[in-house]
Design a protein around this motif. Structure first.
Motif, PDB file in Angstrom:
ATOM      1  N   THR A 114       0.847  -1.183   0.000  1.00 16.30           N
ATOM      2  CA  THR A 114       0.000   0.000   0.000  1.00 16.30           C
ATOM      3  C   THR A 114       0.887   1.239   0.000  1.00 16.30           C
ATOM      4  O   THR A 114       2.105   1.146  -0.170  1.00 16.30           O
ATOM      5  CB  THR A 114      -0.974  -0.013   1.192  1.00 16.30           C
ATOM      6  OG1 THR A 114      -1.941   1.035   1.033  1.00 16.30           O
ATOM      7  CG2 THR A 114      -0.266   0.153   2.518  1.00 16.30           C
ATOM      8  N   ASN A 118      -2.583   6.406   1.549  1.00 16.04           N
ATOM      9  CA  ASN A 118      -3.819   5.628   1.674  1.00 16.04           C
ATOM     10  C   ASN A 118      -4.369   5.807   3.093  1.00 16.04           C
ATOM     11  O   ASN A 118      -4.555   4.844   3.844  1.00 16.04           O
ATOM     12  CB  ASN A 118      -3.541   4.159   1.372  1.00 16.04           C
ATOM     13  CG  ASN A 118      -4.800   3.344   1.153  1.00 16.04           C
ATOM     14  OD1 ASN A 118      -5.892   3.881   1.026  1.00 16.04           O
ATOM     15  ND2 ASN A 118      -4.643   2.031   1.127  1.00 16.04           N
ATOM     16  N   LEU A 121      -7.279   3.816   4.819  1.00 14.07           N
ATOM     17  CA  LEU A 121      -7.158   2.364   4.962  1.00 14.07           C
ATOM     18  C   LEU A 121      -7.794   1.908   6.274  1.00 14.07           C
ATOM     19  O   LEU A 121      -7.569   2.494   7.325  1.00 14.07           O
ATOM     20  CB  LEU A 121      -5.679   1.968   4.932  1.00 14.07           C
ATOM     21  CG  LEU A 121      -5.374   0.469   5.078  1.00 14.07           C
ATOM     22  CD1 LEU A 121      -5.862  -0.298   3.859  1.00 14.07           C
ATOM     23  CD2 LEU A 121      -3.871   0.268   5.288  1.00 14.07           C
ATOM     24  N   ASN A 171      -4.983   1.414  -4.381  1.00 14.56           N
ATOM     25  CA  ASN A 171      -3.727   1.506  -3.613  1.00 14.56           C
ATOM     26  C   ASN A 171      -3.523   0.327  -2.657  1.00 14.56           C
ATOM     27  O   ASN A 171      -2.964   0.467  -1.581  1.00 14.56           O
ATOM     28  CB  ASN A 171      -3.642   2.823  -2.836  1.00 14.56           C
ATOM     29  CG  ASN A 171      -3.135   3.960  -3.723  1.00 14.56           C
ATOM     30  OD1 ASN A 171      -3.082   3.833  -4.930  1.00 14.56           O
ATOM     31  ND2 ASN A 171      -2.762   5.057  -3.107  1.00 14.56           N
ATOM     32  N   CYS A 245     -10.607   3.657  -2.773  1.00 12.98           N
ATOM     33  CA  CYS A 245      -9.890   4.291  -3.884  1.00 12.98           C
ATOM     34  C   CYS A 245      -9.700   5.790  -3.679  1.00 12.98           C
ATOM     35  O   CYS A 245      -9.354   6.512  -4.617  1.00 12.98           O
ATOM     36  CB  CYS A 245     -10.581   4.012  -5.217  1.00 12.98           C
ATOM     37  SG  CYS A 245     -12.169   4.809  -5.449  1.00 12.98           S
ATOM     38  N   ASP A 247      -7.334   8.282  -2.162  1.00 11.67           N
ATOM     39  CA  ASP A 247      -6.055   8.594  -1.528  1.00 11.67           C
ATOM     40  C   ASP A 247      -5.842  10.102  -1.596  1.00 11.67           C
ATOM     41  O   ASP A 247      -6.736  10.844  -1.985  1.00 11.67           O
ATOM     42  CB  ASP A 247      -4.907   7.822  -2.199  1.00 11.67           C
ATOM     43  CG  ASP A 247      -4.862   8.051  -3.707  1.00 11.67           C
ATOM     44  OD1 ASP A 247      -5.582   8.960  -4.207  1.00 11.67           O
ATOM     45  OD2 ASP A 247      -4.118   7.345  -4.394  1.00 11.67           O
TER      46      ASP A 247
END
Length: 265
Positions: A114, A118, A121, A171, A245, A247
């Motif tokens: 990753t 990100n 997450l 990512n 998706c 980031d």
């Protein structure tokens, strides 16, 4: 929750470097590298480390960056400096080459890859990725456009158009075995075009580009064919989380991520 049947001791690799050239996100931020950009009052990298280090499936973490000393000197990251499960590693020229070097070194397979940006997450995303990628050599997490726009219609992404929808990268990547190596080596030639979706698709073969342009392939079918060409089992993991998706690539992304973090809090 983490499924007990998932592979134990997954190694997480975090790409925490900086790309060449100026980054408008860093203007006036007071930091020299994107991984340290404050988001929700903390460096981006701290959010990702929090999530990964608390997940039961993750056995070790390797942080790849050009400026390891700068990351280690940040007081917000001090809690992880002496953690034996976390290693900071200098990255080389190019993402693929650096990832391959990490796999040849401290990063034992399987690997969950990753990025430091990100920020959103979550444990649920990690669960989805591990479950979806189990048993394959290489996997890429993607989000279908309807999933994202249903929750965040203002979010702008780069989309790949296939027969079964429009898809954006999440990512999150899975490297399950050494059979993924030829595909990672091929990726080196298109890293600089990561935002030019069809150029990337075409670099892996004209048949794949034609199938995408004519919309005769699903994205899952394209991945399977691509993997077969390289002697690997490749898979697309369709993520159910819209945030997967999102980031922090642009100033407007930063605003949206801050809003989502505030709602989570």
């Amino acid at each position: 929750m983490f499924d007990a049947q998932s592979p134990p001791g997954v190694t997480a690799i975090i790409l925490a470097g900086s790309r060449p050239g100026p980054d408008p996100l860093l203007d006036g931020s007071g930091v020299s590298t994107k991984a340290l950009l404050p988001v929700g009052g903390r460096p981006m990298l701290a959010h990702v480390l929090d999530t990964l280090s608390r997940h039961a499936a993750i056995g070790a973490i390797v942080i790849l960056a050009q400026n390891v000393a700068g990351l280690r000197a940040d007081p917000e990251l001090a809690v992880w400096i002496d953690d034996p499960a976390i290693r900071f590693m200098e990255s080389g020229a190019g993402i693929s080459r650096s990832v391959l070097a990490a796999i040849d070194g401290p990063a034992a397979l399987p690997v969950l890859l990753t990025t430091a940006d990100n920020v959103l997450l979550s444990a649920a995303m990690i669960d989805s990725m591990i479950a979806g990628a189990a048993g394959c050599d290489i996997a890429v997490a993607m989000v279908e456009r309807r999933i994202l726009l249903a929750r965040y219609p203002q979010s702008r992404r780069t989309w790949l158009k296939f027969r079964n929808g429009w898809w954006s990268g999440a990512n999150l990547f899975w490297i399950g075995s050494d059979r993924a190596r030829p595909m990672l080596e091929r990726w080196q030639s298109v890293e600089q075009d990561r935002k030019k979706g069809m150029k990337i698709v075409g670099a892996f073969g004209p048949w794949l580009l034609g199938g995408a342009l004519l919309r005769i392939l699903t994205i899952q079918g394209a991945a399977a064919r691509l993997g077969k060409r390289f002697g690997a089992q490749a898979r697309i993991v369709a993520m159910p989380q819209a945030e997967a998706c999102i980031d922090v690539d642009k100033p407007e992304d930063l605003v949206l991520v801050e809003q989502i973090l505030a709602m989570r809090a």
